[in-house]
Design a protein around this motif. Structure first.
Motif, PDB file in Angstrom:
ATOM      1  N   LEU A 285     -19.428 -11.585   4.213  1.00 12.03           N
ATOM      2  CA  LEU A 285     -19.710 -12.464   3.064  1.00 12.03           C
ATOM      3  C   LEU A 285     -21.132 -13.017   3.146  1.00 12.03           C
ATOM      4  CD1 LEU A 285     -16.383 -14.524   2.829  1.00 12.03           C
ATOM      5  CD2 LEU A 285     -17.198 -12.804   1.200  1.00 12.03           C
ATOM      6  N   MET A 286     -21.562 -13.397   4.345  1.00 10.32           N
ATOM      7  CA  MET A 286     -22.897 -13.974   4.522  1.00 10.32           C
ATOM      8  C   MET A 286     -24.002 -12.954   4.296  1.00 10.32           C
ATOM      9  SD  MET A 286     -21.823 -16.249   7.853  1.00 10.32           S
ATOM     10  CE  MET A 286     -23.465 -16.662   8.410  1.00 10.32           C
TER      11      MET A 286
ATOM     12  N   PHE B 194     -24.686 -14.580  -1.750  1.00 14.34           N
ATOM     13  CA  PHE B 194     -24.098 -15.570  -0.854  1.00 14.34           C
ATOM     14  C   PHE B 194     -24.551 -16.991  -1.160  1.00 14.34           C
ATOM     15  CE2 PHE B 194     -24.355 -17.949   3.242  1.00 14.34           C
ATOM     16  CZ  PHE B 194     -22.996 -18.076   3.464  1.00 14.34           C
ATOM     17  N   TRP B 195     -25.846 -17.176  -1.466  1.00 12.92           N
ATOM     18  CA  TRP B 195     -26.380 -18.518  -1.672  1.00 12.92           C
ATOM     19  C   TRP B 195     -26.312 -18.975  -3.124  1.00 12.92           C
ATOM     20  CZ3 TRP B 195     -26.917 -21.888   2.005  1.00 12.92           C
ATOM     21  CH2 TRP B 195     -27.128 -21.456   3.314  1.00 12.92           C
ATOM     22  N   ASN B 196     -25.613 -18.241  -3.972  1.00 19.50           N
ATOM     23  CA  ASN B 196     -25.470 -18.678  -5.373  1.00 19.50           C
ATOM     24  C   ASN B 196     -24.742 -20.016  -5.455  1.00 19.50           C
ATOM     25  OD1 ASN B 196     -26.763 -16.373  -6.101  1.00 19.50           O
ATOM     26  ND2 ASN B 196     -24.983 -15.345  -6.996  1.00 19.50           N
ATOM     27  N   ASN B 197     -23.795 -20.207  -4.558  1.00 16.11           N
ATOM     28  CA  ASN B 197     -23.080 -21.490  -4.464  1.00 16.11           C
ATOM     29  C   ASN B 197     -23.379 -22.062  -3.082  1.00 16.11           C
ATOM     30  OD1 ASN B 197     -21.207 -23.576  -4.083  1.00 16.11           O
ATOM     31  ND2 ASN B 197     -19.673 -22.600  -5.393  1.00 16.11           N
TER      32      ASN B 197
ATOM     33  N   GLN C 278     -20.437 -23.837  -1.129  1.00 19.21           N
ATOM     34  CA  GLN C 278     -19.466 -22.894  -0.579  1.00 19.21           C
ATOM     35  C   GLN C 278     -20.075 -22.097   0.574  1.00 19.21           C
ATOM     36  OE1 GLN C 278     -16.309 -22.680  -1.342  1.00 19.21           O
ATOM     37  NE2 GLN C 278     -15.894 -20.987   0.059  1.00 19.21           N
ATOM     38  N   ALA C 279     -21.352 -21.765   0.446  1.00 17.67           N
ATOM     39  CA  ALA C 279     -22.045 -21.032   1.506  1.00 17.67           C
ATOM     40  C   ALA C 279     -22.073 -21.843   2.801  1.00 17.67           C
ATOM     41  CB  ALA C 279     -23.470 -20.694   1.065  1.00 17.67           C
ATOM     42  N   GLN C 280     -22.316 -23.146   2.686  1.00 18.99           N
ATOM     43  CA  GLN C 280     -22.369 -23.989   3.870  1.00 18.99           C
ATOM     44  C   GLN C 280     -21.010 -24.088   4.545  1.00 18.99           C
ATOM     45  OE1 GLN C 280     -25.360 -25.300   5.122  1.00 18.99           O
ATOM     46  NE2 GLN C 280     -23.967 -25.477   6.872  1.00 18.99           N
ATOM     47  N   LEU C 281     -19.945 -24.134   3.754  1.00 17.40           N
ATOM     48  CA  LEU C 281     -18.592 -24.167   4.321  1.00 17.40           C
ATOM     49  C   LEU C 281     -18.300 -22.886   5.113  1.00 17.40           C
ATOM     50  CD1 LEU C 281     -16.516 -25.656   1.352  1.00 17.40           C
ATOM     51  CD2 LEU C 281     -17.157 -26.801   3.480  1.00 17.40           C
ATOM     52  N   ILE C 282     -18.741 -21.749   4.571  1.00 15.06           N
ATOM     53  CA  ILE C 282     -18.537 -20.466   5.257  1.00 15.06           C
ATOM     54  C   ILE C 282     -19.332 -20.427   6.559  1.00 15.06           C
ATOM     55  CG2 ILE C 282     -19.019 -17.981   5.096  1.00 15.06           C
ATOM     56  CD1 ILE C 282     -18.362 -18.177   2.100  1.00 15.06           C
ATOM     57  N   ILE C 283     -20.576 -20.919   6.510  1.00 12.68           N
ATOM     58  CA  ILE C 283     -21.415 -20.953   7.716  1.00 12.68           C
ATOM     59  C   ILE C 283     -20.775 -21.831   8.785  1.00 12.68           C
ATOM     60  CG2 ILE C 283     -23.615 -21.801   8.629  1.00 12.68           C
ATOM     61  CD1 ILE C 283     -24.899 -20.901   5.980  1.00 12.68           C
ATOM     62  N   ASN C 284     -20.249 -22.988   8.375  1.00 17.90           N
ATOM     63  CA  ASN C 284     -19.610 -23.896   9.328  1.00 17.90           C
ATOM     64  C   ASN C 284     -18.373 -23.269   9.964  1.00 17.90           C
ATOM     65  OD1 ASN C 284     -21.547 -25.810   8.735  1.00 17.90           O
ATOM     66  ND2 ASN C 284     -20.240 -27.007   7.389  1.00 17.90           N
ATOM     67  N   GLU C 285     -17.566 -22.580   9.144  1.00 19.39           N
ATOM     68  CA  GLU C 285     -16.363 -21.938   9.678  1.00 19.39           C
ATOM     69  C   GLU C 285     -16.729 -20.834  10.665  1.00 19.39           C
ATOM     70  OE1 GLU C 285     -12.385 -19.415   8.285  1.00 19.39           O
ATOM     71  OE2 GLU C 285     -13.800 -20.136   6.767  1.00 19.39           O
ATOM     72  N   CYS C 286     -17.751 -20.061  10.308  1.00 15.93           N
ATOM     73  CA  CYS C 286     -18.187 -18.978  11.186  1.00 15.93           C
ATOM     74  C   CYS C 286     -18.730 -19.534  12.503  1.00 15.93           C
ATOM     75  CB  CYS C 286     -19.258 -18.139  10.475  1.00 15.93           C
ATOM     76  SG  CYS C 286     -19.642 -16.589  11.300  1.00 15.93           S
ATOM     77  N   ARG C 287     -19.468 -20.628  12.421  1.00 14.62           N
ATOM     78  CA  ARG C 287     -20.005 -21.275  13.622  1.00 14.62           C
ATOM     79  C   ARG C 287     -18.884 -21.721  14.547  1.00 14.62           C
ATOM     80  NH1 ARG C 287     -22.007 -27.100  12.523  1.00 14.62           N
ATOM     81  NH2 ARG C 287     -19.735 -27.327  12.561  1.00 14.62           N
ATOM     82  N   ASP C 288     -17.855 -22.344  13.968  1.00 14.63           N
ATOM     83  CA  ASP C 288     -16.739 -22.846  14.779  1.00 14.63           C
ATOM     84  C   ASP C 288     -15.968 -21.698  15.435  1.00 14.63           C
ATOM     85  OD1 ASP C 288     -17.412 -25.412  14.106  1.00 14.63           O
ATOM     86  OD2 ASP C 288     -15.990 -25.559  12.452  1.00 14.63           O
TER      87      ASP C 288
END
Length: 343
Positions: free
Chosen positions: A17-18, A23-26, A29-39
């Motif tokens: 997805l990233m 990806f950065w259109n929203n 939502q992009a930041q939420l995905i980045i945070n989940e991937c980081r965790d």
């Protein structure tokens, strides 16, 4: 249940997805995905590294013993010790399964009674926590601070951004007591100082917390500081008081009053969210009949510099005689002990 394969599969899905052009259109939502991937990577990356390291040791140790290569054997044994330590850290991290544990957080230090002594102690704690956060690889931001009248800090709010920042930092919530020979006392008498630490999770955009405008008092004031060009000449600093709960938050480090006000509302929403979750968890524990709890507002740790050196946690009885290492950010022993006992 811990399912590493599922976590690795989810990481690959998020990385796909990233990599998409949209990806950065929203951005939210992009930041939420980045945070989940980081965790998730906080689990998968260390595990794969440990697995590779262990397999190498398992393969090389018999050969090293057969050839009687003492230095090589010692090196491999040190590697096994480090593997055991990281596994222990991952075991502690596995306990961080609460609703708020994987979030970034705000950590606020307030000096207690005692004037100069207490303000100096608050500054010492601020340095300790910033060094601890740096060792964990977290991003550190100063949100608000009030200088002491002579030295140190009356209060400071730090923002920690990183994997399970709230989950680990919540262990530090409470009153911290310092005993030492005062450097500000010409008679070299022993003094006792106190400072309180508060920690709250930073909520993400997917969590909605309603705040009624009539429930909030907004005050503006000039930023504090040592003077010079960095001190605002207008009332750009903002303080919010939430009347129903008595929660007070302030911010002065952003570039404008609007940005400071926005940061204050973010902190207020975070504190209200934390209150709601903790009340919900308390009610659930009461239903389950669970008795173990920790008094958040009580004295949690003693730091003694004289007549001997000792740091001792009053909740878990964990202690260390190397007080300088603790003040340099070596806090994991105390944090891990808390998490193992109180989860």
């Amino acid at each position: 249940m811990f399912d590493l394969a599922a976590k690795e599969a989810r990481v690959k899905e998020l990385e796909t997805l990233m990599g998409e052009s949209s990806f950065w259109n929203n951005s939210e939502q992009a930041q939420l995905i980045i945070n989940e991937c980081r965790d998730l990577r906080a689990w998968t990356v260390p595990y794969q590294e440990l697995k590779t390291k262990f397999e190498n040791c398992k393969e090389l140790l018999p050969e090293a013993y057969e050839l009687n290569e003492e230095s090589f054997i010692e090196e491999l044994l040190r590697d096994l010790d480090s593997i055991e330590k990281v596994l222990g850290d991952l075991e502690v991290q596995r306990m961080l399964s609460g609703e708020m544990d994987n979030k970034d957080c705000y950590l606020t230090i307030n000096s207690g009674a005692g004037g100069t002594e207490a303000c100096d102690w608050a500054q010492m704690l601020s340095r300790m926590y910033q060094r601890w956060a740096a060792k964990k690889g977290w991003k550190i931001e100063i949100i608000d601070f009030v200088d002491g009248d002579v030295v140190g800090l009356k209060s400071i709010t730090l923002r920690f951004q990183g994997s399970y920042a709230y989950g680990y930092s919540k262990a530090e919530k409470g009153v911290h007591r310092l005993v030492r020979i005062s450097p500000f006392d010409s008679n070299a008498k022993r003094h006792t100082s106190f400072a309180s630490v508060d920690v709250s999770p930073e909520i993400t955009t997917d969590i909605q917390v309603e705040i009624k405008p009539e429930d909030v008092r907004v005050d503006t004031f000039r930023s504090s500081g040592a003077g010079g060009q960095h001190v605002n000449k207008t009332d750009s600093a903002v303080r919010l008081t939430h009347m129903p709960t008595g929660i007070v938050v302030s911010c002065q480090t952003q570039r404008s009053q609007v940005q400071n006000k926005e940061a204050c509302y973010q902190m207020l929403r975070s504190k209200l969210y934390e209150m709601e979750v903790l009340e919900r968890e308390k009610a659930l524990n009461n239903l389950k009949g669970e008795k173990k709890e920790n008094a958040w507002g009580s004295q949690i740790r003693n730091y003694v510099f004289q007549p001997y050196t000792l740091v001792k946690d009053t909740r878990t009885k964990a202690e260390s005689g190397n007080i300088q290492a603790v003040m340099d950010g070596e806090l994991d022993e105390f944090v891990n002990a808390y998490l193992k006992e109180f989860g």
